[in-house]
Design a protein around this motif. Structure first.
Motif, mmCIF file in Angstrom:
data_model
loop_
_atom_site.group_PDB
_atom_site.id
_atom_site.type_symbol
_atom_site.label_atom_id
_atom_site.label_comp_id
_atom_site.label_asym_id
_atom_site.label_seq_id
_atom_site.Cartn_x
_atom_site.Cartn_y
_atom_site.Cartn_z
ATOM 1 N N UNK A 21 0.852 -1.187 0.000
ATOM 2 C CA UNK A 21 0.000 0.000 0.000
ATOM 3 C C UNK A 21 0.890 1.241 0.000
ATOM 4 N N UNK A 22 0.759 2.143 -0.982
ATOM 5 C CA UNK A 22 1.666 3.301 -1.036
ATOM 6 C C UNK A 22 1.408 4.348 0.038
ATOM 7 N N UNK A 23 0.178 4.391 0.599
ATOM 8 C CA UNK A 23 -0.149 5.409 1.603
ATOM 9 C C UNK A 23 0.354 6.787 1.131
ATOM 10 N N UNK A 24 -0.262 7.292 0.113
ATOM 11 C CA UNK A 24 0.214 8.502 -0.565
ATOM 12 C C UNK A 24 0.291 9.726 0.351
ATOM 13 N N UNK A 25 -0.708 9.917 1.191
ATOM 14 C CA UNK A 25 -0.738 11.121 2.020
ATOM 15 C C UNK A 25 0.415 11.091 3.031
ATOM 16 N N UNK A 26 1.011 12.242 3.243
ATOM 17 C CA UNK A 26 2.180 12.310 4.120
ATOM 18 C C UNK A 26 1.859 11.851 5.531
ATOM 19 N N UNK A 27 0.674 12.164 6.019
ATOM 20 C CA UNK A 27 0.316 11.749 7.368
ATOM 21 C C UNK A 27 0.138 10.226 7.468
ATOM 22 N N UNK A 28 0.056 9.564 6.309
ATOM 23 C CA UNK A 28 -0.093 8.108 6.286
ATOM 24 C C UNK A 28 1.236 7.380 6.093
ATOM 25 N N UNK A 29 2.313 8.133 5.892
ATOM 26 C CA UNK A 29 3.605 7.499 5.637
ATOM 27 C C UNK A 29 4.047 6.599 6.786
ATOM 28 N N UNK A 30 3.599 6.886 7.988
ATOM 29 C CA UNK A 30 3.966 6.044 9.136
ATOM 30 C C UNK A 30 3.429 4.624 8.993
ATOM 31 N N UNK A 31 2.436 4.435 8.096
ATOM 32 C CA UNK A 31 1.866 3.102 7.896
ATOM 33 C C UNK A 31 2.559 2.333 6.781
#
Length: 284
Positions: A183-193
């Motif tokens: 999962x790329x988790x595009x949003x910066x706040x999602x990068x932790x995932x």
């Protein structure tokens, strides 16, 4: 008068019949529908071993269960006893050495099984329905190939590797870790995932033996750059040269046999591959 069964009931009935009848028919994805993504930080009510010594692999690899000696069984200490059953876990004749993190619908596992017949491979998937599909797919393949014994060396379990990977594997147990189209988790706040990070890379280094390889592939260039940046920055890993990478038969299988890889192929997209070797620990 009873009404027509709803979609959920149809799925449950189909999967129950699939397992009870021991059918060799391949499972149908429409009966295993689930959202494409799962939040790895949520409580998924997972079952996991307290330590790797507590893990019972026998249900995933029944063809590799070692003969049980009564004296050996009785000699297990309380610490090495399964917490739930209060019985020592059955031992295998060999260790699991290859992990496909986020295995999806199992395309890579199925393709690698005949290519690595003497190696035990496990897929780890967080989504319940997808895990069930892969497990039923493996059961069907084993039934179709009962004479040859193919596909006995692969299994799939439901797990959150971001939280519990060291619970399943001892230090330096693994030789290969595959991270395919995460999962790329595009949003910066999602990068932790994201499944590759400074902290998680240390866990991969812990379970990989020196010389072991982390295989990564994605169709998202930004995510590829992220994974390369974080793994190259880790002192336990060194990127594999492109010439050696392209000579690795697992790379060709990884490019073409995963469901996501086939989708990218149909859409004429790009695939970005990078391999990283686990280095020897420096001397104290």
């Amino acid at each position: 008068m009873a009404g027509q069964p709803n979609k959920r009931q149809k799925r449950q009935d189909y999967r129950q019949a699939q397992r009870e009848n021991g059918t060799t028919n391949m499972p149908r994805k429409k009966f295993y529908r689930q959202r494409a993504h799962a939040n790895p930080f949520s409580d998924h009510q997972l079952t996991y071993p307290v330590t790797p010594q507590h893990m019972d692999w026998s249900t995933y690899f029944p063809a590799f269960v070692a003969p049980q000696d009564e004296d050996t069984t009785m000699s297990h200490t309380t610490e090495a006893t399964d917490v739930l059953s209060k019985r020592p876990p059955k031992q295998l004749t060999k260790d699991v050495e290859v992990v496909d993190i986020g295995c999806g619908f199992g395309g890579l596992l199925v393709a690698l099984a005949p290519a690595m017949p003497d190696t035990l491979l496990i897929g780890m998937e967080i989504r319940t329905q997808v895990t069930a599909f892969v497990q039923d797919r493996i059961t069907a393949l084993r039934g179709q190939n009962s004479e040859s014994g193919l596909y006995q060396n692969i299994g799939c379990l439901r797990a959150n590797t971001m939280k519990f990977l060291p619970n399943f594997f001892r230090k330096a147990q693994l030789t290969k870790i595959f991270i395919c189209f995460p999962d790329p988790h595009f949003k910066q706040r999602k990068h932790k995932a994201r499944i590759v990070s400074t902290t998680l890379n240390s866990e991969y280094a812990y379970v990989l033996r020196p010389g072991g390889i982390v295989y990564t592939i994605t169709d998202v260039e930004d995510l590829h750059d992220w994974m390369v940046q974080h793994l190259e920055a880790h002192p336990a890993f060194k990127r594999v040269a492109e010439e050696e990478q392209e000579a690795d038969p697992c790379v060709g299988i990884m490019r073409t046999e995963t469901e996501e890889g086939k989708k990218v192929e149909r859409n004429k997209g790009q695939k970005f591959v990078a391999l990283f070797r686990r280095l020897e620990d420096p001397p104290w």
